[in-house]
Structures are given as C-alpha cells and as structure tokens.
Enzyme design. Sequence first.
Site, mmCIF file in Angstrom:
data_model
loop_
_atom_site.group_PDB
_atom_site.id
_atom_site.type_symbol
_atom_site.label_atom_id
_atom_site.label_comp_id
_atom_site.label_asym_id
_atom_site.label_seq_id
_atom_site.Cartn_x
_atom_site.Cartn_y
_atom_site.Cartn_z
ATOM 1 N N TYR A 260 -1.776 -1.469 10.933
ATOM 2 C CA TYR A 260 -2.038 -1.700 9.650
ATOM 3 C C TYR A 260 -0.947 -1.490 8.646
ATOM 4 O O TYR A 260 -0.349 -2.513 8.152
ATOM 5 C CB TYR A 260 -3.441 -1.219 8.871
ATOM 6 C CG TYR A 260 -3.271 -1.355 7.381
ATOM 7 C CD1 TYR A 260 -3.521 -2.785 7.051
ATOM 8 C CD2 TYR A 260 -3.263 -0.322 6.560
ATOM 9 C CE1 TYR A 260 -3.537 -2.946 5.591
ATOM 10 C CE2 TYR A 260 -3.392 -0.599 5.186
ATOM 11 C CZ TYR A 260 -3.572 -1.752 4.820
ATOM 12 O OH TYR A 260 -3.714 -1.982 3.315
ATOM 13 N N LYS B 89 2.554 -3.860 6.621
ATOM 14 C CA LYS B 89 2.784 -3.735 5.119
ATOM 15 C C LYS B 89 4.433 -3.599 5.112
ATOM 16 O O LYS B 89 5.041 -4.013 4.177
ATOM 17 C CB LYS B 89 2.259 -2.792 4.688
ATOM 18 C CG LYS B 89 0.581 -3.039 4.254
ATOM 19 C CD LYS B 89 0.250 -4.170 3.444
ATOM 20 C CE LYS B 89 -1.192 -4.487 3.546
ATOM 21 N NZ LYS B 89 -1.191 -5.792 2.811
ATOM 22 N N SER C 130 0.750 -1.164 -0.062
ATOM 23 C CA SER C 130 0.092 -0.139 -0.088
ATOM 24 C C SER C 130 0.797 1.196 -0.001
ATOM 25 O O SER C 130 2.103 1.441 0.504
ATOM 26 C CB SER C 130 -0.873 0.035 1.136
ATOM 27 O OG SER C 130 -1.593 1.258 1.438
#
Length: 341
Positions: A150, A154, A126
């Site tokens: 979150y 990543k 992302s």
Amino acid sequence: MGMRVLVCGGAGYIGSHTVIQLLAAGHDVLILDNFANSKPAVIKRLESITGEHLRVHAFDLRDAERTERLFDHEQIEAVIHFAGHKAVGESVEKPLEYYQNNLGSTFSLLRAMERHGVTKLVFSSSATVYGENAPVPMTEDLPTSATNPYGWTKVMIEQVLRDVAVAQPDQRIAILRYFNPVGAHRSGTIGEDPSGIPNNLLPYICQVAVGRLQKLRVFGDDYDTPDGTALRDYIHVEDLAAGHVAALARLTATERAVSTWNLGTGNGSSVLEMLHAFERAVGRTLPYEIVGRRAGDIAASFADPGRARAELGWKATHTIDDMCVDSWRWQSQNPNGYPDA
Ligand code: NAD
Ligand code: UD1
C-alpha cells in the site's frame, strides 16, 4: 470561482466529507466511484446534508474507455483523486490487487486528463511515505520510502505525478500527505464505515463502545513516549476536507507544477490519550488491555504542518475531543454503518 470538479472515490470516507465542502465553496461536483469500499446509501445522505442532487458515475476508474467518455461529455476543470485501496495488511496479502487498482486507476485518470487538457489534480497521499525512520515532526522534504505494498503505491504514484509534471509543465498537481484521519460530519449521518474488523485505532474503539468488539488491545506501552504508547497525528476529517478545498484554490494561483503539503495538526497524541478522549465522549470507561507491539509500527508520527499553513492559509482547528465526539455521534447513530440499500 467555482470549478467543475471530478471527485474520484467521492463516495468513500474522506471523499464524501470533501464533496460537502466543495459544494459549500461553490464548486460543481461529479462523483466517480465503483463502490468497491463504499455504499450507495452515502449518496442520499450527502444529498440530504447539502440539499443538492449529486451526479454519480458508478464505474471502475481503471476502465480507460469509460473514463475517456466521461471526460468527453463533461467539462471537467479539476480532479480530486481519492480512489484506491487503503488497507495495509490486505495489501501485504494481495499486492497485485493493490498495485493494479491504485496505479491502474491513476494511469487511466492521467491519460484522460492529458487528452482533455485538464491541468488541476489533487492526489490523496499518506504520511506512510515517510517510512520507518523519519524524524518528527515530519517535513515534506524528507526522503520517501515504504514498508508495505500500500505504502509503495503512494510512493510510486507520487513519482509518476512528478514525472508527468516534467513532461506537462502546465500541470498543477497537489500531493496531500494525510496523517491519521478520524471523526465524522457533525450531523452524524456520514462517517467511516470499515468492512470487517477495523485495523485502525478510532474505528476499533468505536466498535468497542457500541459493543460489537469486546475490548481494545493497546499495541505496546514500552515506546519512548510520555506514556509508553505510540504517538500519531489524528486529524478531523472536516479539517482534512477543508485542506482539499484550500489546495484546489491554491492550484489556480501557483506557478509550481507539483506541490506537496502535509495535512496534519502537528500534535502527537498517544493511544491511551485517544482512548481517554473517547471515554469522555461516550461518558464511561472502555475495556482495554496492553499487548505487544504491532509489527511495523513506529513510535511517533506527526506532521510539521507549517508549509500548508503558509501556502494554503489552512490550519486544522478540531481537537481530539471534537474528533471523538463526532466519531461517537456517527457510530452511535449508525452502529452497523451504512445500510446496504
Ligand atoms: P475509502 O475506501 O473510504 O474511499 C475510497 C473510495 O474509492 C471508495 O469509495 C472506493 O469504492 C473507491 N474506489 C476504490 N477503487 C476504485 C476504482 N478503481 N474506481 C473507482 N472507485 C474506486 O478510503 P478513504 O479513507 O476515504 O481514503 C481516500 C484516499 O485517501 C485513499 O487513496 C487512501 O489511500 C488515502 N488515505 C487514507 C487515509 C485514511 O486513513 N483513511 C490515510 C492516508 C491516505
Ligand atoms: C495506519 C496505517 C498507515 C496509514 C495510517 C493512516 C497500518 C500498519 N498503517 O497507521 O499506513 O497511513 O493508518 O490512517 O495500518 N492501535 C492499537 N490498537 C488497535 C489499533 C491501533 O493500539 O487496535 C495503535 C497502533 O499501534 C498505533 C495507533 O494505535 O500506534 C494508531 O494506529 P492506526 O489507526 O492503525 O494508524 P497508524 O498506525 O498510524
């Protein structure tokens, strides 16, 4: 040249759109999904769009034994790994669930790939890995960081993949950094189906347009941008899906063990521009109010998509009007998302 591709998280929003394009490109697809954030109804819809029977393995990718057995029984040649939790706010509330699910599923997958000699992997990363202070347009060589669990999953998984590639130099790994995926398949039968009140802009506007939510709250109009609202790189999910097919093809040709590609359009659109594009799609104005900035938001995020263009021969082609028209078709035909059964 078609490959047998395991699509982990293939019942989800981006995975489902990618499955269609993988089949169209001649690949043989297996879906693995535990339906933690998707509904089995999507599979029937995919079958009716593609005219093909889909093989679905409904289990948690963290189940290492079942994952091993799947690799024992199927000649998997490549993997696309979409499976994971993705809600930023929820990740702050439940960090352990995010670390366990996103990292745990990746470990189980990488182990099974290693044991079975599977060397092609496309991973969903992302633009969130560019953190808070990155200059725009964002290039792949910027340092990575995160502001929430979150985002850290990543950043961490990207690092795990680079480390694995050092130890296993025959690996061919694509890290795809998505900007803001929106839109839906042109049939209007599959699309994004968030549970609860959406946090992201387009799903929120969609629900205002169908009357499930009263009005859009625009988070801040005092940014240093042309209309004062924040800029994002919205990308049609069909363009994103095409980027996965292109990345997979490239992995069969590249000498590099890890390749990182931004998938974005290169354009920054403001919140108000998106609202007005959506109003054009719906054919009426939509209620909104300007409120304060949302904590953690940045003024501008958009890609330099030059590397993907040069190395993948891929370029996003859909406009924000296309994105809104397709989102609206999906939302108006399915005001409550997918049915439960
Ligand atoms: P999604 O939630 O619609 O799809 C993810 C799918 O993975 C779901 O069907 C879910 O049931 C499944 N899943 C989750 N954990 C699993 C597990 N342990 N085992 C098996 N299946 C599991 O999300 P999406 O929008 O399609 O996103 C796909 C990927 O792209 C995610 O990794 C996400 O972090 C990443 N991403 C998404 C966006 C976005 O805005 N949608 C942006 C950047 C990156
Ligand atoms: C979100 C995620 C980010 C993820 C990205 C990908 C957060 C905090 N960040 O970021 O990790 O990589 O999606 O899709 O969730 N907006 C409103 N009103 C709303 C909703 C949004 O004004 O009701 C504004 C936001 O302030 C932002 C823009 O719309 O300026 C886009 O918001 P959103 O869709 O949540 O995406 P990102 O902020 O880019």
